[in-house]
Every structure is written in structure tokens, then in C-alpha cells.
Enzyme design. Structure first.
Site, PDB file in Angstrom:
ATOM      1  N   GLY A   1      -0.179   5.167  -0.831  1.00  0.00           N
ATOM      2  CA  GLY A   1      -1.400   5.861  -0.301  1.00  0.00           C
ATOM      3  C   GLY A   1      -0.600   7.012   0.616  1.00  0.00           C
ATOM      4  O   GLY A   1       0.311   7.411   0.553  1.00  0.00           O
ATOM      5  N   GLN A   2      -1.553   7.620   1.411  1.00  0.00           N
ATOM      6  CA  GLN A   2      -1.552   8.951   2.162  1.00  0.00           C
ATOM      7  C   GLN A   2      -0.056   8.523   2.867  1.00  0.00           C
ATOM      8  O   GLN A   2       1.079   9.464   3.114  1.00  0.00           O
ATOM      9  CB  GLN A   2      -2.435   9.312   2.989  1.00  0.00           C
ATOM     10  CG  GLN A   2      -2.256  10.726   3.588  1.00  0.00           C
ATOM     11  CD  GLN A   2      -3.126  11.053   4.914  1.00  0.00           C
ATOM     12  OE1 GLN A   2      -3.909   9.908   5.358  1.00  0.00           O
ATOM     13  NE2 GLN A   2      -2.980  12.219   5.442  1.00  0.00           N
TER      14      GLN A   2
ATOM     15  N   GLY B   1       1.012  -1.211   0.009  1.00  0.00           N
ATOM     16  CA  GLY B   1      -0.196   0.087  -0.095  1.00  0.00           C
ATOM     17  C   GLY B   1       0.625   1.098  -0.178  1.00  0.00           C
ATOM     18  O   GLY B   1       0.502   2.403   0.443  1.00  0.00           O
TER      19      GLY B   1
ATOM     20  N   LYS C   1      -9.413  -3.927  12.265  1.00  0.00           N
ATOM     21  CA  LYS C   1      -8.081  -3.513  12.747  1.00  0.00           C
ATOM     22  C   LYS C   1      -8.253  -4.004  14.154  1.00  0.00           C
ATOM     23  O   LYS C   1      -7.228  -4.405  14.556  1.00  0.00           O
ATOM     24  CB  LYS C   1      -8.236  -1.749  12.703  1.00  0.00           C
ATOM     25  CG  LYS C   1      -7.962  -1.081  11.681  1.00  0.00           C
ATOM     26  CD  LYS C   1      -6.644  -1.527  11.192  1.00  0.00           C
ATOM     27  CE  LYS C   1      -6.435  -0.921   9.709  1.00  0.00           C
ATOM     28  NZ  LYS C   1      -5.107  -1.098   9.131  1.00  0.00           N
TER      29      LYS C   1
ATOM     30  N   TYR D   1     -14.307  -1.137   9.028  1.00  0.00           N
ATOM     31  CA  TYR D   1     -12.911  -0.872   9.190  1.00  0.00           C
ATOM     32  C   TYR D   1     -12.128  -1.210  10.627  1.00  0.00           C
ATOM     33  O   TYR D   1     -11.303  -1.821  10.959  1.00  0.00           O
ATOM     34  CB  TYR D   1     -12.573   0.361   8.746  1.00  0.00           C
ATOM     35  CG  TYR D   1     -11.373   0.953   8.898  1.00  0.00           C
ATOM     36  CD1 TYR D   1     -10.117   0.595   8.166  1.00  0.00           C
ATOM     37  CD2 TYR D   1     -11.160   1.877   9.903  1.00  0.00           C
ATOM     38  CE1 TYR D   1      -8.924   1.113   8.149  1.00  0.00           C
ATOM     39  CE2 TYR D   1      -9.931   2.508  10.087  1.00  0.00           C
ATOM     40  CZ  TYR D   1      -8.773   2.040   9.308  1.00  0.00           C
ATOM     41  OH  TYR D   1      -7.458   2.762   9.711  1.00  0.00           O
TER      42      TYR D   1
HETATM   43  P1  NAD Z   1      -4.655   4.988   1.848  1.00  0.00           P
HETATM   44  O1  NAD Z   1      -5.996   4.640   1.382  1.00  0.00           O
HETATM   45  O2  NAD Z   1      -3.969   6.381   1.364  1.00  0.00           O
HETATM   46  O3  NAD Z   1      -3.472   4.197   1.097  1.00  0.00           O
HETATM   47  C1  NAD Z   1      -3.810   2.572   1.114  1.00  0.00           C
HETATM   48  C2  NAD Z   1      -3.012   2.049  -0.015  1.00  0.00           C
HETATM   49  O4  NAD Z   1      -3.358   0.694  -0.146  1.00  0.00           O
HETATM   50  C3  NAD Z   1      -3.567   2.648  -1.253  1.00  0.00           C
HETATM   51  O5  NAD Z   1      -2.479   3.191  -2.191  1.00  0.00           O
HETATM   52  C4  NAD Z   1      -4.249   1.500  -2.192  1.00  0.00           C
HETATM   53  O6  NAD Z   1      -3.973   1.499  -3.651  1.00  0.00           O
HETATM   54  C5  NAD Z   1      -3.342   0.300  -1.610  1.00  0.00           C
HETATM   55  N1  NAD Z   1      -4.245  -0.836  -1.569  1.00  0.00           N
HETATM   56  C6  NAD Z   1      -5.688  -1.200  -1.354  1.00  0.00           C
HETATM   57  N2  NAD Z   1      -6.025  -2.235  -1.414  1.00  0.00           N
HETATM   58  C7  NAD Z   1      -4.791  -3.213  -1.903  1.00  0.00           C
HETATM   59  C8  NAD Z   1      -4.358  -4.295  -2.252  1.00  0.00           C
HETATM   60  N3  NAD Z   1      -5.541  -5.338  -2.027  1.00  0.00           N
HETATM   61  N4  NAD Z   1      -3.197  -4.541  -2.431  1.00  0.00           N
HETATM   62  C9  NAD Z   1      -2.041  -3.809  -2.594  1.00  0.00           C
HETATM   63  N5  NAD Z   1      -2.514  -2.462  -2.387  1.00  0.00           N
HETATM   64  C10 NAD Z   1      -3.718  -2.041  -1.868  1.00  0.00           C
HETATM   65  O7  NAD Z   1      -4.444   4.903   3.349  1.00  0.00           O
HETATM   66  P2  NAD Z   1      -3.317   5.403   4.416  1.00  0.00           P
HETATM   67  O8  NAD Z   1      -3.982   6.492   5.094  1.00  0.00           O
HETATM   68  O9  NAD Z   1      -2.033   5.556   3.592  1.00  0.00           O
HETATM   69  O10 NAD Z   1      -3.267   4.180   5.438  1.00  0.00           O
HETATM   70  C11 NAD Z   1      -2.257   3.291   5.500  1.00  0.00           C
HETATM   71  C12 NAD Z   1      -2.472   2.429   6.621  1.00  0.00           C
HETATM   72  O11 NAD Z   1      -2.763   3.068   7.891  1.00  0.00           O
HETATM   73  C13 NAD Z   1      -4.046   1.588   6.662  1.00  0.00           C
HETATM   74  O12 NAD Z   1      -3.802   0.484   6.893  1.00  0.00           O
HETATM   75  C14 NAD Z   1      -4.725   2.499   7.487  1.00  0.00           C
HETATM   76  O13 NAD Z   1      -5.783   1.676   7.825  1.00  0.00           O
HETATM   77  C15 NAD Z   1      -3.870   3.078   8.393  1.00  0.00           C
HETATM   78  N6  NAD Z   1      -4.242   4.178   9.078  1.00  0.00           N
HETATM   79  C16 NAD Z   1      -4.254   5.412   8.435  1.00  0.00           C
HETATM   80  C17 NAD Z   1      -4.710   6.618   9.194  1.00  0.00           C
HETATM   81  C18 NAD Z   1      -4.805   7.924   8.476  1.00  0.00           C
HETATM   82  O14 NAD Z   1      -5.261   8.812   8.899  1.00  0.00           O
HETATM   83  N7  NAD Z   1      -4.393   7.878   7.321  1.00  0.00           N
HETATM   84  C19 NAD Z   1      -5.143   6.540  10.317  1.00  0.00           C
HETATM   85  C20 NAD Z   1      -5.067   5.231  11.028  1.00  0.00           C
HETATM   86  C21 NAD Z   1      -4.437   4.183  10.549  1.00  0.00           C
END
Ligand code: NAD
Length: 313
Positions: free
Chosen positions: A13-14, A10, A144, A140
Site C-alpha cells: 500500500g501507500q 499490507g 481504529k 473506518y
Molecule cells: P493502502 O490502502 O494504500 O494499503 C493497504 C494495503 O493493505 C493494500 O496494499 C491492500 O492490498 C492490503 N490489504 C487489504 N486487505 C488485506 C488483507 N485482508 N490482508 C492483507 N493485506 C490486505 O493503505 P495505506 O495508506 O498504506 O495505510 C496503511 C495503514 O495506515 C492502514 O492501516 C491505514 O488505516 C493507516 N493510515 C493511513 C493513512 C494515510 O494517509 N495513508 C492515514 C492514517 C492511517
């Protein structure tokens, strides 16, 4: 330093698009393999396309590269997850089981698993401690909480060194959020810098736990580099940065952009936010691996506005 090979799932992502850069800075470009189900927007360093629901492809990448650490970021987030509950459960749990099994069978030494404040539910205090009862209200959050328990199981049963943080909402200027309930706190800065008004999907007084991206990266690296014996929580550590409401972030932005305006139009995400705590007690993380956040709301606002102004939004 021992040779590491780090796999990030992933990674586009962000969080991944920022964390991958931090990891490359520490371990070297060649030691970090970014993977995602979609191609990156800009090419930077080693990348392999990988759908983590495909166990065989994941296992092959891990073996071929003798991967020593996995940062498993791929997931479907809280707000998007409510649109497709079954798919969210299958992706979030299916990918994590594939990571756990590949790690156990193929000599991976450490796994990072990002959990979330979404594991808490409405029946706890407004500042839950580390061992608060978990009663998540979204698919979600349920995924988790289950992932946290599986992390603890794989540690106790197989000795797999899994480390995890319950991230609050993450705010950064480098990347856009991917469908969470705290996304507004990134979007608001983009609108403010563009000189536009912002319509918020939460009520003005909805206070939520948040963290600036630099603090989130610091916590992640600190946790992963801590001595194994210092890690006393094998489900997931509570982590806090700051807490604020839409009205408070607006007031902070107005200190730098006085004519910025906001309107409120709460949608389904208000209900999700209402089920989350407003503050987090992270005293065990502070004690175990010396965690301290360094950003306040105003310090973050100043940096967000300065960095976004450098970009062609
Ligand atoms: P995001 O949605 O920006 O990025 C997730 C990435 O995972 C995306 O680039 C997507 O293309 C990829 N993805 C989705 N399904 C996939 C698959 N089957 N195989 C491979 N890649 C896949 O999420 P984020 O904000 O970068 O979050 C990353 C992690 O941190 C996540 O597990 C999220 O639950 C956790 N998290 C994020 C936040 C936040 O505020 N951003 C807060 C708490 C937890």
C-alpha cells in the site's frame, strides 16, 4: 544488533511500499518480510502473499520465521470503507485480532498499529489533545478507535509491546493512496506535474492535518525504537505534521507551477472531512520520544514536484 525478523502486512500500500524500504535499510533485506493480499507490482526483497483475515496462515508465517516484530498496515481506509461498512469492520478488526493473537501466542515482541485522525469526531475542539473524547463518524474511524483500545488491553493484560500513531493524511511521491479522505493532496501534485487542471472533491477551505511521508517514516521508526519505559500512551499517540486546505496547497503549488488551476466539486468525502479536526496537539509524542516534524507545506511541495518530475507519469 539483536537479530530481528520483521513482518509487514499490507506492505504493497501507500505506506507499506515506503516503510518496507526504510525497515530493510535499518535491519537488512533478509530480516524484513513484506506481505499483502495482492502481489507487488515490482519485485523487491522477500515477499509472501498473505490475507491477514486467514489466522492460520498468519500464525504459520510468524512461527516459521520466528517473527519478532509486526507492522500491521493492512486495512480498508476511510472513504472506501463507507462503501462497504460491514466488510470494513470485519477486515479491520478481524485482521487486527489475528495479529494480536499470533503475537501473544508466538513470541512476537513488538507490534506497530497505525491509527488515524479519523478516530476523532465532530464534537471536539479543532485541535484535540491526546485524551480527547473519541466519537468517530466512519466505520473506518470506529474500527481504529476500537483497535486502539484493544492495543491498550493487550499491553496491560499480556504485556505485548504495542505502539501506535494516529497518522494524519500522508503525502508522498513514491506511491499512490488507497481510498482515504486526504488522497486529494497526493493526486493534486500528479496533475500539477502533468500540466493538467485538478478537480478537488473537498471545498477550498477544508483544513485537515497532513504529514509528509519522510516525517511519517521518521515518527514511526522513532516510536518503535524508543525505550519501552518512555512510551506512556498505549492506545495511540496524536501525531501532527502540518495542516492546510485545498486552497493553501494550490497556492503552494502555484509558487512552482504558476499556471496550475483547480476547480471544486465536493462529494461524500466532504462530510467525512467535516467530522475531522483541522489541527492536532501532539505535545505528548514530542515529550515522550522527541518527535519534531521537519517539513513545511512549501518544503514538501518543492520536493514532491522535483521527485514527480523525475518519473514518467
Ligand atoms: P493502502 O490502502 O494504500 O494499503 C493497504 C494495503 O493493505 C493494500 O496494499 C491492500 O492490498 C492490503 N490489504 C487489504 N486487505 C488485506 C488483507 N485482508 N490482508 C492483507 N493485506 C490486505 O493503505 P495505506 O495508506 O498504506 O495505510 C496503511 C495503514 O495506515 C492502514 O492501516 C491505514 O488505516 C493507516 N493510515 C493511513 C493513512 C494515510 O494517509 N495513508 C492515514 C492514517 C492511517
Amino acid at each position: 544488533m539483536k537479530r530481528e525478523c520483521i513482518l509487514v502486512t499490507g506492505a504493497n500500500g501507500q505506506i507499506g511500499s515506503v516503510l518496507t524500504g526504510y525497515l530493510r535499510g535499518i535491519y537488512g533485506d533478509d530480516q524484513v518480510i513484506a506481505t499483502d493480499i495482492r502481489e507487488p507490482e515490482t519485485a523487491a526483497g522477500r515477499f509472501e502473499k498473505l490475507d491477514v483475515t486467514d489466522a492460520a496462515s498468519l500464525a504459520q508465517i510468524v512461527s516459521k520465521n520466528k517473527v519478532t516484530q509486526v507492522y500491521h498496515l493492512a486495512a480498508i481506509l476511510s472513504a472506501r470503507g463507507e462503501q462497504e461498512p460491514m466488510k470494513t469492520w470485519q477486515v479491520n478488526m478481524g485482521t487486527y485480532f489475528n495479529v494480536l493473537e499470533a503475537a501473544r501466542e508466538r513470541g512476537v515482541e513488538k507490534v506497530f498499529y497505525p491509527s488515524s485522525i479519523a478516530v476523532f469526531g465532530a464534537h471536539i475542539s479543532n485541535e484535540p489533545g491526546q485524551w480527547a473524547y473519541l466519537e468517530p463518524a466512519t466505520v473506518y474511524g470506529i474500527s481504529k478507535a476500537a483497535g486502539e483500545n484493544w492495543s491498550d488491553y493487550y499491553f496491560k493484560r499480556y504485556g505485548l509491546d504495542i505502539r501506535s500513531l494516529r497518522y494524519p493524511g500522508i503525502i508522498g511521491h513514491q506511491s499512490m493512496p488507497g481510498g482515504g479522505t486526504t488522497d486529494y493532496a497526493v493526486d493534486i501534485y500528479h496533475k500539477a506535474v502533468k500540466g493538467e487542471a485538478f478537480e478537488c472533491f473537498l471545498n477550498p477551505d477544508t483544513t485537515l492535518p497532513m504529514i509528509y511521508i519522510s516525517d511519517a517514516m521518521d515518527a514511526t521508526i522513532r516510536l518503535m525504537e524508543a525505550a519501552r519505559e518512555d512510551i506512556t500512551v498505549r492506545t495511540s499517540y496524536n501525531l501532527a505534521g502540518m495542516s492546510f486546505s485545498p486552497a493553501e496547497i494550490t497556492a503552494s503549488i502555484q509558487k512552482f507551477i504558476p499556471d496550475f488551476t483547480i476547480t471544486y466539486n465536493p462529494d461524500f468525502r466532504q462530510k467525512i472531512a467535516d467530522s475531522w479536526p483541522s489541527h492536532i496537539d501532539d505535545s505528548i509524542a514530542r515529550k515522550d520520544w522527541s518527535w519534531r516534524p521537519s517539513y513545511t507545506l512549501d518544503k514538501m511541495t518543492e520536493e514532491m514536484i522535483r521527485e514527480l518530475r523525475k518519473k514518467d507519469l
